[in-house]
Design a protein around this motif. Structure first.
Motif, PDB file in Angstrom:
ATOM      1  N   LYS A   1      -2.570  41.297  46.646  1.00  0.00           N
ATOM      2  CA  LYS A   1      -3.995  41.308  46.945  1.00  0.00           C
ATOM      3  C   LYS A   1      -4.576  42.502  46.189  1.00  0.00           C
ATOM      4  CE  LYS A   1      -7.355  42.025  50.669  1.00  0.00           C
ATOM      5  NZ  LYS A   1      -7.583  42.045  52.127  1.00  0.00           N
ATOM      6  N   ILE A   2      -5.317  42.215  45.126  1.00  0.00           N
ATOM      7  CA  ILE A   2      -5.833  43.283  44.267  1.00  0.00           C
ATOM      8  C   ILE A   2      -7.286  43.523  44.633  1.00  0.00           C
ATOM      9  CG2 ILE A   2      -6.255  44.009  41.904  1.00  0.00           C
ATOM     10  CD1 ILE A   2      -3.925  42.361  41.004  1.00  0.00           C
ATOM     11  N   ASP A   3      -7.561  44.684  45.190  1.00  0.00           N
ATOM     12  CA  ASP A   3      -8.865  44.977  45.789  1.00  0.00           C
ATOM     13  C   ASP A   3      -9.668  45.955  44.932  1.00  0.00           C
ATOM     14  OD1 ASP A   3     -10.783  44.641  47.723  1.00  0.00           O
ATOM     15  OD2 ASP A   3      -9.535  45.342  49.381  1.00  0.00           O
ATOM     16  N   PHE A   4     -10.992  45.913  45.132  1.00  0.00           N
ATOM     17  CA  PHE A   4     -11.942  46.882  44.574  1.00  0.00           C
ATOM     18  C   PHE A   4     -12.096  46.813  43.058  1.00  0.00           C
ATOM     19  CE2 PHE A   4     -10.641  48.890  48.616  1.00  0.00           C
ATOM     20  CZ  PHE A   4     -11.880  49.006  49.228  1.00  0.00           C
ATOM     21  N   ILE A   5     -11.821  45.671  42.463  1.00  0.00           N
ATOM     22  CA  ILE A   5     -12.004  45.548  41.020  1.00  0.00           C
ATOM     23  C   ILE A   5     -13.452  45.831  40.617  1.00  0.00           C
ATOM     24  CG2 ILE A   5     -11.988  43.894  39.103  1.00  0.00           C
ATOM     25  CD1 ILE A   5      -9.520  42.635  40.348  1.00  0.00           C
ATOM     26  N   ASP A   6     -14.395  45.506  41.502  1.00  0.00           N
ATOM     27  CA  ASP A   6     -15.810  45.718  41.173  1.00  0.00           C
ATOM     28  C   ASP A   6     -16.165  47.186  40.985  1.00  0.00           C
ATOM     29  OD1 ASP A   6     -15.168  45.567  43.988  1.00  0.00           O
ATOM     30  OD2 ASP A   6     -17.295  45.842  44.413  1.00  0.00           O
ATOM     31  N   TRP A   7     -15.306  48.093  41.447  1.00  0.00           N
ATOM     32  CA  TRP A   7     -15.571  49.521  41.226  1.00  0.00           C
ATOM     33  C   TRP A   7     -15.423  49.909  39.762  1.00  0.00           C
ATOM     34  CZ3 TRP A   7     -16.419  53.791  44.749  1.00  0.00           C
ATOM     35  CH2 TRP A   7     -16.778  53.364  46.039  1.00  0.00           C
ATOM     36  N   PHE A   8     -14.776  49.062  38.975  1.00  0.00           N
ATOM     37  CA  PHE A   8     -14.718  49.312  37.533  1.00  0.00           C
ATOM     38  C   PHE A   8     -16.067  49.054  36.856  1.00  0.00           C
ATOM     39  CE2 PHE A   8     -10.016  48.243  37.882  1.00  0.00           C
ATOM     40  CZ  PHE A   8      -9.567  49.516  37.565  1.00  0.00           C
ATOM     41  N   ALA A   9     -16.978  48.360  37.545  1.00  0.00           N
ATOM     42  CA  ALA A   9     -18.274  47.993  36.950  1.00  0.00           C
ATOM     43  C   ALA A   9     -19.240  49.169  37.048  1.00  0.00           C
ATOM     44  CB  ALA A   9     -18.843  46.761  37.645  1.00  0.00           C
ATOM     45  N   VAL A  10     -19.014  50.190  36.255  1.00  0.00           N
ATOM     46  CA  VAL A  10     -19.833  51.398  36.241  1.00  0.00           C
ATOM     47  C   VAL A  10     -20.987  51.189  35.262  1.00  0.00           C
ATOM     48  CG1 VAL A  10     -19.834  53.860  35.681  1.00  0.00           C
ATOM     49  CG2 VAL A  10     -17.862  52.833  36.841  1.00  0.00           C
ATOM     50  N   PRO A  11     -22.242  51.383  35.689  1.00  0.00           N
ATOM     51  CA  PRO A  11     -23.379  51.086  34.808  1.00  0.00           C
ATOM     52  C   PRO A  11     -23.372  51.864  33.492  1.00  0.00           C
ATOM     53  CG  PRO A  11     -24.118  51.382  37.079  1.00  0.00           C
ATOM     54  CD  PRO A  11     -22.677  51.785  37.042  1.00  0.00           C
ATOM     55  N   ASP A  12     -23.048  53.147  33.564  1.00  0.00           N
ATOM     56  CA  ASP A  12     -23.062  53.979  32.359  1.00  0.00           C
ATOM     57  C   ASP A  12     -21.743  54.746  32.260  1.00  0.00           C
ATOM     58  OD1 ASP A  12     -25.814  53.497  31.410  1.00  0.00           O
ATOM     59  OD2 ASP A  12     -26.357  54.400  33.341  1.00  0.00           O
ATOM     60  N   PRO A  13     -20.690  54.102  31.809  1.00  0.00           N
ATOM     61  CA  PRO A  13     -19.390  54.776  31.747  1.00  0.00           C
ATOM     62  C   PRO A  13     -19.405  55.919  30.743  1.00  0.00           C
ATOM     63  CG  PRO A  13     -19.310  52.680  30.595  1.00  0.00           C
ATOM     64  CD  PRO A  13     -20.636  52.736  31.292  1.00  0.00           C
TER      65      PRO A  13
END
Length: 571
Positions: free
Chosen positions: A313-325
């Motif tokens: 169960k791979i969680d929190f992938i959406d935290w990689f979606a940083v607006p201005d990396p």
């Protein structure tokens, strides 16, 4: 995103009109329009910088604006509303304007995941404006065929699926147990094995062990993420073998992006930070760096390769979606974060499926991008504990554009005093998804267990129709008060409001009506012929069993949480 708020300003750069029946269509750069089928076109545009495609339709007889985002459906936004920033790790490039009769007045999807997409009512003239924007080449498919919105969305998902591969093991579609709401972080081998054994007896074939297995700290937070050692599951291999001996498959949870400040790996990897998550005691690791990907891949693959798990169960992938990396450093080998995320997930997938070809991977809304299909087997509705209507809407929204991927409910939980009728309604609300259960099964009463076992049995028996059949949710503006699935000679209807069930006289042999409303009078207009009638109550007890003539306007009493089954014997 609030920072992307945009008033009525025209599209970036010069847009020129394009020929399209019934659409005010414009695009920047070099653009072409290609007819696909009646009412469906593809628009491709390309420029040296930002490319934008924009179109408008009359907002006449409109009832809802549909998106796959949590809480994204059921209202008409204004054109000046903030657009959706979609990436591989968050969201999906698709939306639909729905009208009376559940027809799609206009549905669209983009061929790439890194887009900015806006939509809304133009206040000055009552039109509905759509636009999509990306760097370089962009193709959108626009459907104004006015078919049922579910059919339009299914076709758009099929377009996405062209050229993509996705293997979904049969086990990914079978009911599962999750430890999260039940145990929180209080994970022990004995607790897991107890719930796995009780769940198997009720029809739960998989157990998903959530947060807490990798730390002895019980204060929540993510400061201990990154090492991924089974501190609360000593001798993990033997523990997993005992669960397998019960006939239960085993998935293990990982908060993939987080490197915790209390982890042993912090000194080595903490500097590769894509974003700070200080309030969670961690940073979001930057997948553009090989060192990050290699470490995380090795850590996650161990669960399958060494301990014998059946997936992740791979969680929190959406935290990689940083607006201005931040700009990547010299050690990075990826130009974009999305590229790093895909390389990371692909590496994990290769490792675990090499060890176990039927390995499963769960992702979670809102990372629903078709770009993730090759690396996942199931997508779960985002958290909505004890909210049956919300769980219904989220699972159905996912089903509409999930393509081949199995859709799972958020974990079902309830108060110890919950009556069996309401437990049945919890399950009926996610009837067209894979139910996950998260209550202490040892604490359930006999009546509660009966309701759970009965409805899990219905899900298992009619899996092909419920999960793979043609799906028709009604009235997205009202949260889908009735849903129909058709397949394998069966029509399955879930009724969440006192509405008549119009199954029609099509070529079906079995009609199922699940009643989650407190009105027991289920009206069946238009049915004719002779049929075997069986009515079960919420606990699975038969309260009616006979043969009856369907008179065309029949009414059958079905208690709340109960199931009506009609089997045609003639005509």
């Amino acid at each position: 995103m609030d920072e992307l708020w945009e008033p009525h300003a025209p599209a970036a750069g010069a847009l020129r009109p394009l020929p399209a029946d019934g659409l005010d269509l414009r695009a920047g750069g070099t653009a072409t329009v290609r007819p696909v089928t009646e009412g469906v076109i593809e628009v491709t545009a390309e420029s040296g910088g930002e490319t934008r495609i924009e179109w408008r339709v009359p907002c006449a007889d409109a009832t809802a604006f549909w998106t796959p985002e949590p809480r994204g459906t059921g209202w008409l936004p204004a054109a000046w509303s903030a657009p959706r920033r979609i990436s591989l790790a968050k969201g999906a490039p698709v939306a639909a304007l729905v009208g009376t009769g559940d027809v799609a007045l206009c549905a669209f999807a983009a061929d790439r995941t890194d887009v900015l997409a806006g939509a809304g009512v133009v206040e000055e003239n009552g039109e509905f404006r759509f636009w999509a924007q990306a760097t370089g080449r962009l193709t959108v498919r626009i459907d104004t065929s006015r078919r049922h919105f579910a059919g339009c969305l299914a076709d758009l998902a099929g377009w996405w699926g062209e050229g993509r591969t996705a293997h979904v093991p049969e086990a990914a579609r079978r009911p599962a147990y999750s430890t999260w709401y039940t145990l929180q972080q209080n994970v022990t081998p004995q607790a897991v094995e107890t719930q796995a054994a009780l769940g198997k007896a009720l029809g739960l074939d998989t157990i998903i062990v959530d947060d807490g297995w990798m730390t002895r700290d019980r204060a929540r937070g993510y400061a201990h993420c990154g090492d991924w050692e089974p501190l609360s599951l000593p001798d993990a291999t033997a523990h997993v073998a005992r669960v397998h001996d019960l006939g239960v498959r085993y998935l293990l949870w990982y908060a993939l992006p987080f490197i915790g400040k209390e982890s042993a790996v912090w000194d080595r990897l903490g500097r590769y930070a894509l974003a700070d998550a200080a309030h969670m005691g961690a940073v979001v690791a930057d997948p553009r760096y090989p060192a990050v990907r290699e470490h995380l891949t090795d850590r996650l693959a161990r669960a399958v390769e060494e301990w014998g798990m059946d997936g992740l169960k791979i969680d929190f992938i959406d935290w990689f979606a940083v607006p201005d990396p931040p700009a990547p450093g010299p050690e990075a080998d990826c130009a974009t974060v999305d590229e790093g995320v895909e390389l990371l997930l692909a590496a994990v997938h290769r490792r675990i499926t090499a060890a176990q070809p039927e390995a499963m991977t769960e992702h979670r809304q809102p990372y629903t991008s078709p770009g993730l299909w090759p690396w996942t087997t199931m997508i779960r509705a985002t958290d909505c504990p004890l909210s049956p209507q919300e769980n219904r809407q989220r699972t159905l929204d996912l089903r509409l554009v999930a393509g081949p991927v199995a859709v799972h409910s958020d974990m079902l939980m309830w108060h110890p005093a919950e009556p069996p009728e309401q437990i049945a309604c919890h399950l009926i609300n996610v009837l067209f998804a894979v139910p996950q259960i998260s209550v202490d099964l040892a604490a359930q009463s006999q009546e509660q267990r009966e309701a759970l076992a009965f409805w899990l049995g219905v899900v298992r028996e009619h899996l092909t129709t419920l999960q793979l059949g043609e799906l028709r949710p009604a009235r997205p503006d009202l949260g889908y008060p009735m849903v129909t699935a058709t397949g394998d000679g069966t029509v399955a209807v879930a009724r969440y409001a006192p509405l008549p069930v119009r199954a029609g006289d099509g070529p079906w042999h079995t009609l199922l009506v699940a009643n989650a409303d407190d009105d027991p009078e289920v009206r069946l207009p238009g049915l004719r012929g002779r049929a075997e009638v069986t009515v079960h109550d919420a606990r699975g007890r038969i309260v009616r069993s006979d043969t009856a003539d369907l008179a065309g306007d029949g009414v059958v009493t079905v208690p709340r949480g109960g199931l009506l089954t009609l089997r045609r014997t003639q005509g």
